[in-house]
Scaffold this active site. Sequence first.
Site, PDB file in Angstrom:
ATOM      1  N   CYS A 174       0.829  -1.210   0.000  1.00 32.39           N
ATOM      2  CA  CYS A 174       0.000   0.000   0.000  1.00 32.39           C
ATOM      3  C   CYS A 174       0.865   1.263   0.000  1.00 32.39           C
ATOM      4  O   CYS A 174       1.591   1.513   0.970  1.00 32.39           O
ATOM      5  CB  CYS A 174      -0.921  -0.043   1.216  1.00 32.39           C
ATOM      6  SG  CYS A 174      -1.739   1.503   1.617  1.00 32.39           S
ATOM      7  N   CYS A 203       0.106   3.692   2.833  1.00 27.13           N
ATOM      8  CA  CYS A 203       0.577   3.104   4.105  1.00 27.13           C
ATOM      9  C   CYS A 203       2.069   3.375   4.279  1.00 27.13           C
ATOM     10  O   CYS A 203       2.514   3.734   5.379  1.00 27.13           O
ATOM     11  CB  CYS A 203       0.334   1.595   4.132  1.00 27.13           C
ATOM     12  SG  CYS A 203      -1.397   1.106   4.044  1.00 27.13           S
TER      13      CYS A 203
END
Length: 143
Positions: free
Chosen positions: A69, A72
């Site tokens: 991600c 993230c």
Amino acid sequence: MSDSLHLVCPKCQAVNRVPTARLDQQPNCGQCHQPLFTGHPVELTAATFARHLERNDIPLLVDFWAPWCGPCKTMAPAFVQAASMLEPRFRLAKVNTDAEQTLGAKYSIRSIPTLILFRGGRELARQAGAMTVQDIARWARSH
């Protein structure tokens, strides 16, 4: 706040009883003698999550994330910085939703990163999307 708090050791998972007055004095675990607060988020697994959720007397702020991600990865350094700002009043933790799919499903994680703030074993607040260190700290303190 009571006279003492229960805190789960991030290393050995032992539950420690720490006098509230000593919270800001870098307390160590009574079992493994490692610091109870390291200025870094604790990596939680399905095996350790429940213990931290149910046995810590301070709020638990969890970052549900995944290695692939982009947002993230962008937020990860801010979350580490937030740990050093918010400890010892909060325990910050990370859950890799790829490795811990049961936790992701249990908490209905639909997008990542998702921050969930728990207290006393219950969810208090949830926020999806990457945040800055200031936003993480402000959001956590506001609840």
